[in-house]
Design a protein around this motif. Structure first.
Motif, PDB file in Angstrom:
ATOM      1  N   VAL A   1       0.899  -1.012  -0.005  1.00 16.60           N
ATOM      2  CA  VAL A   1       0.014  -0.145   0.123  1.00 16.60           C
ATOM      3  C   VAL A   1       0.934   1.084   0.071  1.00 16.60           C
ATOM      4  O   VAL A   1       1.624   1.572   1.104  1.00 16.60           O
ATOM      5  CB  VAL A   1      -0.796   0.019   1.149  1.00 16.60           C
ATOM      6  CG1 VAL A   1      -1.487   1.262   1.373  1.00 16.60           C
ATOM      7  CG2 VAL A   1      -1.769  -1.100   1.206  1.00 16.60           C
ATOM      8  N   ASN A   2       1.038   1.901  -1.112  1.00 15.34           N
ATOM      9  CA  ASN A   2       1.763   3.267  -1.200  1.00 15.34           C
ATOM     10  C   ASN A   2       1.137   4.541  -0.778  1.00 15.34           C
ATOM     11  O   ASN A   2       1.451   5.502  -0.059  1.00 15.34           O
ATOM     12  CB  ASN A   2       2.248   3.402  -2.738  1.00 15.34           C
ATOM     13  CG  ASN A   2       3.309   1.986  -3.245  1.00 15.34           C
ATOM     14  OD1 ASN A   2       3.946   1.771  -2.364  1.00 15.34           O
ATOM     15  ND2 ASN A   2       2.617   1.494  -4.208  1.00 15.34           N
ATOM     16  N   ALA A   3      -0.467   4.308  -1.057  1.00 14.10           N
ATOM     17  CA  ALA A   3      -1.190   5.517  -0.572  1.00 14.10           C
ATOM     18  C   ALA A   3      -2.565   5.074  -0.729  1.00 14.10           C
ATOM     19  O   ALA A   3      -2.935   3.958  -1.451  1.00 14.10           O
ATOM     20  CB  ALA A   3      -0.894   6.630  -1.599  1.00 14.10           C
ATOM     21  N   VAL A   4      -3.742   5.787  -0.535  1.00 10.14           N
ATOM     22  CA  VAL A   4      -4.956   5.241  -0.522  1.00 10.14           C
ATOM     23  C   VAL A   4      -5.231   5.375  -2.085  1.00 10.14           C
ATOM     24  O   VAL A   4      -4.984   6.172  -2.762  1.00 10.14           O
ATOM     25  CB  VAL A   4      -5.968   6.070  -0.005  1.00 10.14           C
ATOM     26  CG1 VAL A   4      -7.386   5.626  -0.408  1.00 10.14           C
ATOM     27  CG2 VAL A   4      -5.886   6.097   1.417  1.00 10.14           C
ATOM     28  N   GLY A   5      -5.806   4.067  -2.671  1.00  9.97           N
ATOM     29  CA  GLY A   5      -5.886   3.795  -4.008  1.00  9.97           C
ATOM     30  C   GLY A   5      -4.556   3.426  -4.822  1.00  9.97           C
ATOM     31  O   GLY A   5      -4.854   3.061  -6.133  1.00  9.97           O
ATOM     32  N   SER A   6      -3.427   3.488  -4.286  1.00 12.40           N
ATOM     33  CA  SER A   6      -2.386   2.948  -4.908  1.00 12.40           C
ATOM     34  C   SER A   6      -1.801   1.696  -4.107  1.00 12.40           C
ATOM     35  O   SER A   6      -1.046   1.590  -3.364  1.00 12.40           O
ATOM     36  CB  SER A   6      -1.398   3.917  -4.836  1.00 12.40           C
ATOM     37  OG  SER A   6       0.119   3.471  -5.460  1.00 12.40           O
ATOM     38  N   TYR A   7      -2.279   0.597  -4.857  1.00  9.51           N
ATOM     39  CA  TYR A   7      -1.916  -0.567  -4.134  1.00  9.51           C
ATOM     40  C   TYR A   7      -1.304  -1.753  -5.329  1.00  9.51           C
ATOM     41  O   TYR A   7      -1.655  -1.435  -6.384  1.00  9.51           O
ATOM     42  CB  TYR A   7      -3.466  -1.449  -3.938  1.00  9.51           C
ATOM     43  CG  TYR A   7      -4.195  -0.515  -3.148  1.00  9.51           C
ATOM     44  CD1 TYR A   7      -3.812   0.081  -1.931  1.00  9.51           C
ATOM     45  CD2 TYR A   7      -5.619  -0.208  -3.282  1.00  9.51           C
ATOM     46  CE1 TYR A   7      -4.652   0.866  -1.176  1.00  9.51           C
ATOM     47  CE2 TYR A   7      -6.506   0.751  -2.731  1.00  9.51           C
ATOM     48  CZ  TYR A   7      -5.778   1.060  -1.467  1.00  9.51           C
ATOM     49  OH  TYR A   7      -6.756   1.728  -0.788  1.00  9.51           O
ATOM     50  N   LYS A   8      -0.386  -2.547  -4.752  1.00 10.84           N
ATOM     51  CA  LYS A   8       0.417  -3.457  -5.588  1.00 10.84           C
ATOM     52  C   LYS A   8       0.171  -4.932  -5.071  1.00 10.84           C
ATOM     53  O   LYS A   8       0.574  -4.978  -3.864  1.00 10.84           O
ATOM     54  CB  LYS A   8       1.682  -3.028  -5.676  1.00 10.84           C
ATOM     55  CG  LYS A   8       2.269  -3.857  -6.587  1.00 10.84           C
ATOM     56  CD  LYS A   8       3.970  -3.430  -6.791  1.00 10.84           C
ATOM     57  CE  LYS A   8       4.730  -4.661  -7.597  1.00 10.84           C
ATOM     58  NZ  LYS A   8       6.086  -4.236  -7.369  1.00 10.84           N
ATOM     59  N   LEU A   9      -0.586  -5.597  -5.872  1.00  8.13           N
ATOM     60  CA  LEU A   9      -0.656  -7.115  -5.432  1.00  8.13           C
ATOM     61  C   LEU A   9       0.358  -7.810  -5.547  1.00  8.13           C
ATOM     62  O   LEU A   9       1.120  -7.929  -6.707  1.00  8.13           O
ATOM     63  CB  LEU A   9      -1.829  -7.604  -6.177  1.00  8.13           C
ATOM     64  CG  LEU A   9      -2.398  -9.005  -5.777  1.00  8.13           C
ATOM     65  CD1 LEU A   9      -2.974  -9.047  -4.455  1.00  8.13           C
ATOM     66  CD2 LEU A   9      -3.128  -9.615  -6.856  1.00  8.13           C
ATOM     67  N   LEU A  10       1.145  -8.124  -4.391  1.00  2.00           N
ATOM     68  CA  LEU A  10       2.154  -8.833  -4.265  1.00  2.00           C
ATOM     69  C   LEU A  10       2.112 -10.524  -4.618  1.00  2.00           C
ATOM     70  O   LEU A  10       3.053 -11.234  -5.029  1.00  2.00           O
ATOM     71  CB  LEU A  10       3.241  -8.628  -3.360  1.00  2.00           C
ATOM     72  CG  LEU A  10       3.527  -7.284  -2.752  1.00  2.00           C
ATOM     73  CD1 LEU A  10       4.057  -6.938  -1.490  1.00  2.00           C
ATOM     74  CD2 LEU A  10       4.324  -6.695  -4.104  1.00  2.00           C
TER      75      LEU A  10
END
Ligand code: KG4
Ligand code: ZN
Length: 339
Positions: free
Chosen positions: A145-154
């Motif tokens: 989670v980088n910011a609200v709305g900025s997500y990277k599925l690992l």
């Protein structure tokens, strides 16, 4: 900004009022657990009908508890998916109708984003970026989670979710629905190392999970014990507790190994754990220990916000509405919705 949040994606009707200045003003929850217990799982049609019955009174209650009139609201957030289509439609229809009638913007929230942000409702909030372990009945995911709305599925489960595996294994042990917490309670009396179950996919690189094999390991252990058991009552409580313990230890170990790996790969120092399975005491202890050893920190929602609730939807919706987003009136629900 003050937002009414509505959650109806599965078997809990949740409503809350969140204010971006004052925090959570109220939350009301009705659980359908008893309704579905006789069927051993959630019956979608019954779930929808019960949401219809309970939602408006809960909204009234949440507004009264928050001492808030509809005219004092700035928006309405509802869970738009993923989840059971009929159940989602109840929350979305009511939410959108109220928004239309009260002339407010409405926003459809992703259920897992709600879970992901639930620890932000606590006094000590995790700073972003952080690693999130989402473990519920429908999902097992590691997300950056980088910011609200900025997500990277690992990584995510290639088959059963962790909570689903808990529930299915609990069923094999004749525990009543919802079995996850019951299995966890039973495991407390279990002896360690009486059985050794695998730690699936930990010997391969990568951050995906697989939990369906653990259910099979439990089924095999139960079948073996039953073959040797001549008691008409079936397996003893001790044997069941030992199997529950072996299952829980395997799930917890697997989740810890993958979290450690993800932290190492991303260099992140903060871990957020959310979703129904984050209520599991042994998982919480093991992850707290891991983060302590690594000089990092772990964050959880309070127990009542680990499982489905309206507060997390009100929070995520308020954040998005405050950023100028809204969902147009044509938007349908999304029973399957990748994050
Ligand atoms: O997040 P949630 O309320 O609903 C979904 O979005 O799926 O998660 C429910 C899941 C169920 O599978 C339930 O058995 C599991 O969370 N769960 C637990 C515990 N409490 C709830 N699993 C293990 N240990 C617990 N203490
Ligand atoms: Zn959930």
């Amino acid at each position: 900004m003050r937002v009414l949040g509505i959650e109806t994606s599965c078997d809990e009707t949740g409503v809350a009022v969140y204010d971006t200045e004052q925090g959570l003003l109220s939350h009301a929850l009705y659980s359908q657990v008893k309704l579905h217990a006789d069927y051993g799982g959630v019956v979608p049609e019954l779930a929808s009908r019960d949401h219809v019955r309970k939602l408006l009174p809960l909204i009234q209650q949440a507004l009264t508890d928050a001492n808030t009139k509809p005219s004092e609201l700035d928006g309405i957030a509802y869970t738009a998916g993923p989840g059971l289509v009929g159940a989602l439609l109840v929350g979305a229809s009511v939410g959108r109708s109220l928004a239309f009638g009260w002339d407010l913007p409405a926003i459809g929230v992703h259920h897992m984003e709600g879970h992901l942000l639930a620890p932000m409702l606590e006094e000590t909030r995790p700073e972003m970026p952080f690693l999130a372990l989402l473990v519920s009945g429908g999902h097992t995911q590691l997300v950056q989670v980088n910011a609200v709305g900025s997500y990277k599925l690992l990584g995510e489960s290639v088959d059963d979710a962790a909570g689903e595996a808990f529930d299915k294994t609990a069923k094999l042990l004749d525990l009543e629905y919802p079995g996850g917490p019951r299995l966890a309670a039973m495991a407390e009396a279990g002896r360690a190392d009486r059985y050794k179950f695998p730690r699936p996919m930990t010997d391969k690189p990568g951050l995906n999970f697989s939990f369906s094999g653990l259910k099979t390991a439990a089924a095999n252990a139960i079948a073996e014990e039953k073959a040797q058991c001549d008691s008409p009552e079936g397996l003893s409580d001790q044997v069941k507790a030992d199997i529950a313990r072996a299952f829980q230890d395997a799930v917890v170990d697997t989740l810890v190994i993958k979290c450690r790996r993800a932290l190492k790969e991303t260099g992140l120092k903060r871990l957020v754990v959310a979703g129904g399975v984050s209520a599991n005491t042994r998982l919480r202890e093991a992850l707290a220990d891991t983060m302590h050893k690594q000089g990092g920190q772990v964050y959880y929602p309070r127990a009542e916000f680990c499982t489905d609730n309206g507060a997390m939807i009100a929070f995520a919706g308020a954040y998005r509405l405050a950023a100028g987003e809204q969902t147009d009136s044509q938007a349908a629900v999304r029973p399957r919705w990748p994050m």
